[in-house]
Design a protein around this motif. Structure first.
Motif, mmCIF file in Angstrom:
data_model
loop_
_atom_site.group_PDB
_atom_site.id
_atom_site.type_symbol
_atom_site.label_atom_id
_atom_site.label_comp_id
_atom_site.label_asym_id
_atom_site.label_seq_id
_atom_site.Cartn_x
_atom_site.Cartn_y
_atom_site.Cartn_z
ATOM 1 N N GLU A 4 42.782 39.911 -3.750
ATOM 2 C CA GLU A 4 43.354 40.601 -4.903
ATOM 3 C C GLU A 4 44.173 39.643 -5.771
ATOM 4 O OE1 GLU A 4 45.492 44.093 -3.870
ATOM 5 O OE2 GLU A 4 46.168 44.491 -5.909
ATOM 6 N N LYS A 5 44.965 38.762 -5.115
ATOM 7 C CA LYS A 5 45.757 37.782 -5.861
ATOM 8 C C LYS A 5 44.844 36.796 -6.589
ATOM 9 C CE LYS A 5 49.436 35.901 -4.265
ATOM 10 N NZ LYS A 5 50.366 35.154 -3.386
ATOM 11 N N ILE A 6 43.768 36.369 -5.904
ATOM 12 C CA ILE A 6 42.819 35.447 -6.543
ATOM 13 C C ILE A 6 42.196 36.109 -7.766
ATOM 14 C CG2 ILE A 6 40.636 34.222 -6.238
ATOM 15 C CD1 ILE A 6 41.373 33.859 -3.295
ATOM 16 N N GLY A 7 41.838 37.391 -7.637
ATOM 17 C CA GLY A 7 41.226 38.115 -8.746
ATOM 18 C C GLY A 7 42.150 38.214 -9.952
ATOM 19 N N ALA A 34 29.679 40.630 -11.584
ATOM 20 C CA ALA A 34 30.249 39.738 -10.570
ATOM 21 C C ALA A 34 31.659 39.322 -10.957
ATOM 22 C CB ALA A 34 29.360 38.502 -10.403
ATOM 23 N N VAL A 35 31.853 39.027 -12.249
ATOM 24 C CA VAL A 35 33.195 38.658 -12.732
ATOM 25 C C VAL A 35 34.157 39.817 -12.532
ATOM 26 C CG1 VAL A 35 34.552 37.994 -14.749
ATOM 27 C CG2 VAL A 35 32.301 36.981 -14.383
ATOM 28 N N SER A 36 33.678 41.037 -12.819
ATOM 29 C CA SER A 36 34.511 42.226 -12.635
ATOM 30 C C SER A 36 34.936 42.383 -11.175
ATOM 31 C CB SER A 36 33.751 43.470 -13.094
ATOM 32 O OG SER A 36 34.528 44.642 -12.885
ATOM 33 N N LYS A 37 34.012 42.104 -10.239
ATOM 34 C CA LYS A 37 34.334 42.206 -8.814
ATOM 35 C C LYS A 37 35.361 41.135 -8.424
ATOM 36 C CE LYS A 37 30.038 44.309 -7.173
ATOM 37 N NZ LYS A 37 28.839 44.158 -6.308
ATOM 38 N N TRP A 38 35.231 39.925 -8.992
ATOM 39 C CA TRP A 38 36.237 38.885 -8.719
ATOM 40 C C TRP A 38 37.620 39.384 -9.121
ATOM 41 C CZ3 TRP A 38 33.456 34.290 -11.652
ATOM 42 C CH2 TRP A 38 32.283 33.958 -10.967
ATOM 43 N N GLU A 39 37.690 39.881 -10.363
ATOM 44 C CA GLU A 39 38.995 40.234 -10.927
ATOM 45 C C GLU A 39 39.607 41.467 -10.273
ATOM 46 O OE1 GLU A 39 38.270 38.277 -15.355
ATOM 47 O OE2 GLU A 39 38.684 40.414 -15.190
ATOM 48 N N ASN A 40 38.773 42.292 -9.660
ATOM 49 C CA ASN A 40 39.280 43.480 -8.966
ATOM 50 C C ASN A 40 39.514 43.236 -7.482
ATOM 51 O OD1 ASN A 40 39.400 45.428 -11.121
ATOM 52 N ND2 ASN A 40 37.167 45.396 -11.159
ATOM 53 N N GLY A 41 39.349 41.975 -7.050
ATOM 54 C CA GLY A 41 39.621 41.631 -5.661
ATOM 55 C C GLY A 41 38.573 42.108 -4.678
ATOM 56 N N LEU A 65 42.893 29.322 -4.846
ATOM 57 C CA LEU A 65 42.775 29.936 -3.527
ATOM 58 C C LEU A 65 44.040 30.698 -3.128
ATOM 59 C CD1 LEU A 65 40.955 27.019 -1.672
ATOM 60 C CD2 LEU A 65 39.970 29.202 -2.372
ATOM 61 N N ASP A 66 45.198 30.238 -3.642
ATOM 62 C CA ASP A 66 46.455 30.935 -3.357
ATOM 63 C C ASP A 66 46.697 32.100 -4.298
ATOM 64 O OD1 ASP A 66 48.363 27.991 -2.387
ATOM 65 O OD2 ASP A 66 47.025 29.283 -1.261
ATOM 66 N N GLY A 67 46.014 32.080 -5.456
ATOM 67 C CA GLY A 67 46.218 33.142 -6.436
ATOM 68 C C GLY A 67 47.513 33.019 -7.192
#
Length: 227
Positions: A4-7, A34-41, A65-67
């Motif tokens: 979630e933090k990375i997203g 795919a970008v949406s899934k990244w940003e939503n964690g 990686l730490d977000g």
């Protein structure tokens, strides 16, 4: 590793660079979903995409990686040297005042070119205490996210190997992230100076990924003890 933090970090990075989700998707050859899934964690980019992002946006891959940005995480991951010295001083003073026998002190250092460490041994004729911190990998870039990493301190002499201490195993971390936290404080270890020679004390790091384990052995050098 917090998806979630990375997203959230990727979303802020995208917006700060005036990019839409579709722009980011086209840039890295993925769908906007795919970008949406990244940003939503719900997912994270492949390591190859993370490495390219770090180059494109001039940020450290560890920040991704730490977000969070390096400035924010410094206090969390990097212990100022003065604090390390104070902790070491307190340990050593305690050893002096709480044991009748006088202790001698020697420094420990890595005799392996791929690692550096800071450490010391306090010893008398009956026992030894060991303090090790600031283990760093300097053998090149290793951005792998390992399934698990663990670190073990050994003493080996006269054909006998003894496990002195083991640092907590961590999962889904890079080698650099794990080593930032490694610290050994071993008090009242029942060995003595005359058993210690260069490379008899060593650290072993086990980094596992996809069923394969990479083992790093770090022999430690110490200043010769007084006879």
């Amino acid at each position: 590793m917090n998806q979630e933090k990375i997203g959230k970090f990727i979303r802020e990075l995208r917006k700060n660079n005036n990019l839409t989700q579709n722009d980011l998707a086209l840039k890295y050859g993925v769908t906007y979903q795919a970008v949406s899934k990244w940003e939503n964690g719900k997912n994270i980019p492949d390591i190859s995409i993370l490495k390219q992002m770090s180059k494109d946006f001039n940020i450290n891959i560890d920040d991704l990686l730490d977000g969070e940005s390096k400035k924010k995480k410094n206090n969390k991951y990097y212990i100022p040297i003065i604090i390390v010295l104070v902790i070491l001083l307190v340990v050593l003073i305690g050893l002096i005042f709480f044991h009748k026998e006088k202790f001698e002190f020697k420094t420990l250092s890595a005799s392996c070119k791929n690692f550096t460490i800071s450490g010391s041994i306090a010893y008398n004729k009956d026992k030894s205490s060991i303090y090790i911190s600031n283990v760093k990998y300097c053998g090149g870039d290793d951005n792998n996210i390992y399934d698990s990493v663990e670190c073990i301190l050994f003493d080996s002499h006269d054909g006998v190997t003894t496990k002195i201490s083991k640092y907590n195993k961590k999962e889904n971390v890079t080698l650099e992230e794990y080593l930032h936290e490694v610290e050994f404080i071993v008090d009242d270890y029942e060995s003595n100076c005359k058993n210690y020679t260069n490379n008899h004390i060593y650290i072993e790091i086990l980094a596992s990924k996809d069923g394969k384990t990479t083992t790093y052995k770090i022999p430690l050098t110490l200043t010769s003890c007084n006879k």
